[in-house]
Write a protein that holds these residues in place. Structure first.
Motif, mmCIF file in Angstrom:
data_model
loop_
_atom_site.group_PDB
_atom_site.id
_atom_site.type_symbol
_atom_site.label_atom_id
_atom_site.label_comp_id
_atom_site.label_asym_id
_atom_site.label_seq_id
_atom_site.Cartn_x
_atom_site.Cartn_y
_atom_site.Cartn_z
ATOM 1 N N LEU A 213 0.797 -1.223 0.000
ATOM 2 C CA LEU A 213 0.000 0.000 0.000
ATOM 3 C C LEU A 213 0.829 1.272 0.000
ATOM 4 C CD1 LEU A 213 -2.705 -1.039 2.636
ATOM 5 C CD2 LEU A 213 -3.025 -0.844 0.161
ATOM 6 N N GLU A 215 2.599 2.822 -2.095
ATOM 7 C CA GLU A 215 2.464 3.724 -3.250
ATOM 8 C C GLU A 215 1.011 4.098 -3.485
ATOM 9 O OE1 GLU A 215 4.324 2.035 -6.632
ATOM 10 O OE2 GLU A 215 6.351 2.096 -5.780
ATOM 11 N N ARG A 216 0.076 3.145 -3.344
ATOM 12 C CA ARG A 216 -1.329 3.414 -3.632
ATOM 13 C C ARG A 216 -2.023 4.183 -2.502
ATOM 14 N NH1 ARG A 216 -4.350 -0.585 -3.511
ATOM 15 N NH2 ARG A 216 -2.984 -2.273 -2.849
ATOM 16 N N ASP A 217 -1.685 3.873 -1.265
ATOM 17 C CA ASP A 217 -2.370 4.505 -0.116
ATOM 18 C C ASP A 217 -1.349 4.749 0.986
ATOM 19 O OD1 ASP A 217 -4.075 5.397 1.806
ATOM 20 O OD2 ASP A 217 -5.467 3.705 1.690
ATOM 21 N N PRO A 218 -0.525 5.802 0.816
ATOM 22 C CA PRO A 218 0.553 6.061 1.783
ATOM 23 C C PRO A 218 0.047 6.260 3.204
ATOM 24 C CG PRO A 218 0.818 7.402 -0.185
ATOM 25 C CD PRO A 218 -0.531 6.776 -0.288
ATOM 26 N N GLU A 219 -1.126 6.893 3.361
ATOM 27 C CA GLU A 219 -1.636 7.147 4.709
ATOM 28 C C GLU A 219 -1.945 5.839 5.448
ATOM 29 O OE1 GLU A 219 -2.441 9.255 7.994
ATOM 30 O OE2 GLU A 219 -1.630 10.036 6.098
ATOM 31 N N THR A 220 -2.615 4.901 4.741
ATOM 32 C CA THR A 220 -2.913 3.602 5.357
ATOM 33 C C THR A 220 -1.627 2.830 5.650
ATOM 34 O OG1 THR A 220 -5.028 3.507 4.198
ATOM 35 C CG2 THR A 220 -4.154 1.429 5.058
ATOM 36 N N ARG A 222 1.212 4.128 6.336
ATOM 37 C CA ARG A 222 1.855 4.752 7.496
ATOM 38 C C ARG A 222 1.220 4.245 8.795
ATOM 39 N NH1 ARG A 222 0.954 9.434 6.050
ATOM 40 N NH2 ARG A 222 2.843 9.737 4.826
ATOM 41 N N ARG A 223 -0.130 4.141 8.807
ATOM 42 C CA ARG A 223 -0.804 3.630 9.997
ATOM 43 C C ARG A 223 -0.411 2.170 10.274
ATOM 44 N NH1 ARG A 223 -5.384 6.205 7.807
ATOM 45 N NH2 ARG A 223 -6.244 4.165 7.216
#
Length: 386
Positions: A213, A215-220, A222-223
């Motif tokens: 994730l 590249e596609r969803d950096p925030e998720t 990071r969590r």
């Protein structure tokens, strides 16, 4: 005491022993008859209270004669009774009935009468008249020597018997140590499987999903990385707990007393730690004592209903001594639970002992003693079994 070089004072002392033995011979015979009668009546339960009184009396008689025999022979005449201080009532009688030394005491009571009336009475008869004074001078030593040898033969185990008992004890403690080691390995395996291993597996899965994730969803991602960091910290804590259960770092770094003080801080009641452990304790002895104290303090917290507890660490006569006490309700029975039996087994692997004094209403005192001589073969690192 050498017979050939015995002084007049020495001969007079032997004559005094002969008089005392003669004096005790009649009550000894009466005691034997009452002992046998009480054993017969114990089948009907009536004799059980009587036996509980007669047992210490019989052992007192035997102890007096062991002491005299030891003085005459110039050697120690040990009793070698099975320990029964922690047992009460019928349990104490069962231990005594299974003790070979109890039956030796009874056999000695039968022999005490004729021995006294032959050796001891002969000494007194020779001592009284003036005519036989010379005979007394030369006869008192040999007579009392052979009388004492008979007492020694009846009231103490011989070398072969002591070796056989030692082999039995070593076999039993070895088996107990192997069982304890196997149980400890199973515990470590279970703790690793249920704790650190499960967390590390979860950590691997979380990192894998975060990598997908990122590249596609950096925030998720990071969590998930934050969650992975927390999981790794928890796994590290689990590993520390496992290591602490094997050999606490504070024990290796700061010694037994400091490790016990650290244990005391985790208890819900105040625990006072006093004394100091001897320096240079073998690591296996130190570890065994630490985990024994840990089990005792855990029992205090769980069962004692105490407002305070204390631990006193010290050394005497080559023994590491630790006394764990509390002001709780008392009534602790070391034979009723697995915890205290585990403590006794752990100490027995190093020739150690555990004594419990716990009257109803308290206080409870658990005395742990372990040989701490670094030259002892039972305290070398190769002896450690968990």
């Amino acid at each position: 005491m050498r017979i050939s070089r015995m002084s007049r004072a020495g001969r007079l002392r032997l004559t005094g022993y002969a008089a005392l033995q003669l004096l005790l011979s009649v009550p000894a015979l009466v005691l034997f008859v009452v002992d046998v009668a009480a054993m017969v009546l114990s089948i009907l339960v009536v004799g059980v209270p009587l036996l509980m009184v007669l047992l210490p009396v019989t052992r007192w008689f035997a102890r007096v004669h062991r002491t005299m025999a030891g003085v005459v022979l110039g050697v120690d005449v040990p009793a070698s009774y099975l320990p029964y201080d922690s047992a009460r009532g019928v349990a104490r009688l069962r231990i005594a009935a299974a003790d070979p030394m109890t039956w030796r005491d009874l056999a000695w009571l039968v022999a005490a009468m004729p021995l006294a009336f032959t050796a001891s009475l002969t000494v007194l008869v020779l001592f009284a008249p003036v005519v036989t004074g010379v005979v007394w001078w030369y006869a008192v030593g040999p007579l009392m020597y052979y009388r004492s040898r008979a007492d020694q033969w009846l009231l103490a185990f011989g070398t072969t018997e002591r070796l056989e008992q030692r082999v039995e004890v070593l076999t039993e403690t070895r088996n107990q140590s192997l069982d304890s080691a196997a149980a400890e390995l199973r515990r470590i395996e279970r703790d690793l499987h249920d704790g650190a291993q499960a967390r590390l597996a979860s950590l691997g899965m979380t990192l894998g999903m975060a990598a997908e994730l990122v590249e596609r969803d950096p925030e998720t991602a990071r969590r998930m990385l934050t969650e992975a960091r927390e999981t790794s910290s928890a796994a590290l804590g689990d590993l520390r707990d496992v290591v602490h259960g094997i050999h606490p770092p504070v024990l290796a770094d700061r010694g037994l007393t400091a490790a016990v003080e650290a244990l005391a801080l985790d208890l819900p009641i105040p625990v006072e730690v006093g004394g100091d452990a001897p320096s240079g304790l073998p690591a296996p002895v130190e570890s065994a004592a630490y985990f024994a104290v840990a089990e005792c303090l855990a029992n205090v917290a769980k069962h004692a209903r105490a407002s305070r507890a204390w631990v006193e660490v010290g050394q005497a006569a080559g023994l590491l001594s630790v006394v764990v006490g509390d002001d709780g309700r008392g009534g602790a029975d070391p034979t009723s639970g697995t915890g205290m039996r585990g403590v006794a087994r752990r100490l027995a692997a190093f020739d150690g002992t555990m004594r419990v004094s716990s009257p109803k209403g308290g206080p409870t005192l658990v005395t742990l003693e372990v040989p701490c001589d670094s030259s002892s073969p039972r305290t070398t690192p190769s002896s450690e079994t968990g």
